[in-house]
Design an enzyme around this catalytic site. Structure first.
Site, PDB file in Angstrom:
ATOM      1  N   SER A 180       0.798  -1.220   0.000  1.00 46.42           N
ATOM      2  CA  SER A 180       0.000   0.000   0.000  1.00 46.42           C
ATOM      3  C   SER A 180       0.833   1.273   0.000  1.00 46.42           C
ATOM      4  O   SER A 180       0.880   2.023   0.984  1.00 46.42           O
ATOM      5  CB  SER A 180      -0.943  -0.042   1.184  1.00 46.42           C
ATOM      6  OG  SER A 180      -1.720  -1.203   1.049  1.00 46.42           O
ATOM      7  N   ARG A 200       7.235   6.323  -4.601  1.00 49.31           N
ATOM      8  CA  ARG A 200       7.803   6.922  -3.392  1.00 49.31           C
ATOM      9  C   ARG A 200       7.243   6.176  -2.184  1.00 49.31           C
ATOM     10  O   ARG A 200       6.172   5.606  -2.234  1.00 49.31           O
ATOM     11  CB  ARG A 200       7.444   8.419  -3.292  1.00 49.31           C
ATOM     12  CG  ARG A 200       5.948   8.667  -3.219  1.00 49.31           C
ATOM     13  CD  ARG A 200       5.546  10.112  -3.057  1.00 49.31           C
ATOM     14  NE  ARG A 200       4.086  10.194  -3.061  1.00 49.31           N
ATOM     15  CZ  ARG A 200       3.331  10.249  -4.160  1.00 49.31           C
ATOM     16  NH1 ARG A 200       3.924  10.244  -5.359  1.00 49.31           N
ATOM     17  NH2 ARG A 200       2.022  10.298  -4.087  1.00 49.31           N
ATOM     18  N   ASP A 221      -4.051  -1.513  -1.067  1.00 49.50           N
ATOM     19  CA  ASP A 221      -5.090  -1.889  -0.093  1.00 49.50           C
ATOM     20  C   ASP A 221      -6.471  -1.338  -0.462  1.00 49.50           C
ATOM     21  O   ASP A 221      -7.501  -1.966  -0.194  1.00 49.50           O
ATOM     22  CB  ASP A 221      -4.711  -1.491   1.349  1.00 49.50           C
ATOM     23  CG  ASP A 221      -4.297  -0.036   1.507  1.00 49.50           C
ATOM     24  OD1 ASP A 221      -4.250   0.681   0.500  1.00 49.50           O
ATOM     25  OD2 ASP A 221      -4.034   0.381   2.654  1.00 49.50           O
TER      26      ASP A 221
HETATM   27  C1  GLC Z   1      -0.758   5.776   1.680  1.00 50.56           C
HETATM   28  C2  GLC Z   1      -0.246   5.007   0.468  1.00 50.56           C
HETATM   29  C3  GLC Z   1      -1.397   4.399  -0.312  1.00 50.56           C
HETATM   30  C4  GLC Z   1      -2.292   3.575   0.618  1.00 50.56           C
HETATM   31  C5  GLC Z   1      -2.745   4.441   1.789  1.00 50.56           C
HETATM   32  C6  GLC Z   1      -3.608   3.678   2.771  1.00 50.56           C
HETATM   33  O1  GLC Z   1      -1.482   6.864   1.227  1.00 50.56           O
HETATM   34  O2  GLC Z   1       0.513   5.872  -0.353  1.00 50.56           O
HETATM   35  O3  GLC Z   1      -0.901   3.584  -1.360  1.00 50.56           O
HETATM   36  O4  GLC Z   1      -3.387   3.095  -0.088  1.00 50.56           O
HETATM   37  O5  GLC Z   1      -1.610   4.945   2.467  1.00 50.56           O
HETATM   38  O6  GLC Z   1      -2.938   2.605   3.349  1.00 50.56           O
END
Ligand code: GLC
Length: 515
Positions: free
Chosen positions: A153, A168, A206
């Site tokens: 995520s 990133r 996620d």
């Molecule tokens: C951060 C991550 C994203 C993820 C979110 C929730 O924003 O960059 O990819 O979905 O956290 O976990």
């Protein structure tokens, strides 16, 4: 200044008005559109190569792992094909030093090790047979291998269902050599080094997992529009029309999907909405938090909404009051006025003095505290945060500010949800009740807009959804009628089941390639 007045002044800094909400929505829609048109926009709007949501009839045994917040989870999921599933899982906290490790190898080897442990514990027969077989075969045959959905995520530039390079890190992770690498390949390499019978079949954010899981389990036949996380971080994935993702054509990828559903799931990465700060609220506490974070100027929306940050905002707001001599918060009357630490009842060793020292779960505790004299808040301050004998007035001030921060987070969350609902035109059909006066129009399966959510904030912060709904009603394109048609459901463990569902889709894709 009296304590209550001081606290009210700070709480007022977090007010996010109806006008702010509406300005936010307009700008959010604009930045969503920009992200669909070009690469490198503030909101990444990442195409996921997933073109359909499940309908509940999918079946099979799959594995999933989830890296993305505080914990690393490994699970196996049996999809029963009737909207239900069974899930076995293990969870470990990710050691802090691995989040900022020197090399990707350190982190990914740890992940593979957890997969091995899980297999030995929960699928030992499977594991042992394979180890036995390996002595006579080289490698595994297709049938012996678990397909694994990798929920990762973080913002990833996806180039296929199980391929994607890290754009990133977010949420406190920072390992330089992972940026630009294919994270599925990194995990597969470590899995292979341990000779595990596991193939990384799908790469999943996620939010995409949440969307898939909600769609599999949600009542009725209506597909889910949006999967959103309000947890350690915040983000959303939604079903977009392929033709609106104009940058896909430039990336040369659209033709492969023609003739399919005409849709594709987009991972918005809305945590980075408005990094340029054109409409986001910005208190001195937000500014200080950002400046001292490991990614200043990035994830500006997330830094005002999600669990990783709300505790830190509160900590900074409280310390500003503590330092204000005219406001008696946590103040020790019998103190030596020349020594700052002795003028306050916050012990020198208290985590409140440390960056990230105040956990966001404390916001939920104090905002929901109904005990007499706010006893629960006072006890938590005393036991977990080393404040000696906090008064009921202290606790009241803390609760007031914490609630203001939580409410602002929920209203900002509503901005994101509303922007997706409005920009996809989902409320316009079958009847545009947002603009109709027909108050008795029935909400039913055909005109519902389904949204799946997960994360500690929506789950535990008191009234988070109510605050979201209140803000949704203040948006003219939604209004009280439209708000009623928006169904928000928790997709518990969404990332596990969702990842399994995408691994299944990926497998089907592979099989149809071979046959
Ligand atoms: C951060 C991550 C994203 C993820 C979110 C929730 O924003 O960059 O990819 O979905 O956290 O976990």
């Amino acid at each position: 200044m009296a304590l209550a007045a001081g606290a009210e002044r700070v709480a007022a800094e977090f007010e996010y008005t109806k006008e702010d909400v509406n300005r936010g929505v307009q700008e959010f829609i604009r930045q969503m559109d920009e992200g669909l048109q070009k690469q490198g926009a503030t909101m990444s709007q990442i195409p996921t190569y997933v073109t359909a949501v499940p309908n509940g009839t999918e079946k099979g045994l799959y594995m999933a792992v989830d890296l993305g917040g505080t914990n690393f989870r490994v699970c196996s999921i049996q999809l029963h094909g009737n909207s239900t599933f069974s899930l076995t899982q293990s969870k470990v906290k990710i050691p802090q030093q691995l989040m900022v490790a020197k090399t990707s190898h350190e982190l990914f080897a740890f992940l593979a090790k957890q997969i091995e442990l899980f297999l030995k514990t929960h699928h030992n027969d499977h594991y042992v047979t394979h180890v036995e077989r390996r002595k006579s075969y080289v490698g595994f045959t297709e049938e012996q291998v678990f397909s694994l959905g990798f929920t990762f995520s973080f913002p990833v530039q996806q180039s296929g269902i199980n391929k994607g390079t890290l754009i990133r890190w977010t949420k406190g992770f920072d390992i330089h050599d992972t940026v630009g690498k294919d994270v599925c390949a990194l995990l597969q390499k470590e899995i292979d080094a341990l000779h595990l019978p596991v193939r990384v079949a799908a790469l999943v954010n996620d939010t995409v997992g949440t969307l898939m899981a909600r769609s599999y389990t949600s009542p009725g036949k209506t597909g889910t529009l949006l999967g959103a996380i309000f947890g350690t971080g915040t983000n959303g994935a939604y079903v977009e029309k392929l033709e609106r993702i104009t940058k896909l054509k430039k990336m040369g990828g659209v033709s492969a999907f023609e003739g399919e559903t005409g849709d594709m799931i987009i991972n918005t990465e809305w945590g980075s909405f408005d990094n340029k700060m054109s409409v986001l609220p910005n208190t001195p506490y937000d500014r200080a938090l950002d400046k001292e974070s490991n990614n200043p100027g990035i994830q500006m929306f997330e830094k005002r909404v999600s669990g990783m940050f709300l505790g830190e905002i509160l900590r900074r707001a409280l310390l500003t009051l503590v330092e204000d001599k005219s406001v008696p918060l946590f103040s020790d009357e019998h103190s030596n006025q020349n020594d700052f630490h002795s003028t306050t009842t916050i012990h020198e060793a208290s985590p409140l003095w440390r960056q990230w020292g105040l956990d966001t779960s404390f916001l939920s505790i104090t905002s929901g505290d109904n005990s007499a004299g706010l006893k629960v808040t006072r006890q938590t301050l005393e036991n977990d945060y080393e404040v000696s004998a906090p008064s009921a007035e202290d606790a009241e001030a803390v609760r007031l500010i914490a609630s203001a921060i939580g409410k602002r987070a929920a209203r900002l969350s509503a901005v994101a949800i509303a922007a997706v609902v409005i920009s996809t035109g989902k409320l316009e059909k079958p009847a545009d009740i947002a603009t109709s006066n027909n108050a008795s129009l029935e909400v039913n399966e055909d005109n519902i807009v389904d949204i799946g959510v997960d994360g500690s904030l929506v789950e535990f912060y008191p009234n988070f959804e109510d605050y979201i709904r209140e803000a949704l009603r203040e948006i003219p394109q939604i209004g009280p009628q439209g708000e009623k048609r928006i169904r928000i459901g928790i997709a518990k463990d969404g990332s596990g089941v969702g990842a399994a569902l995408i691994a299944l889709v990926a497998d089907q894709g592979r099989k149809s390639e071979f046959h």
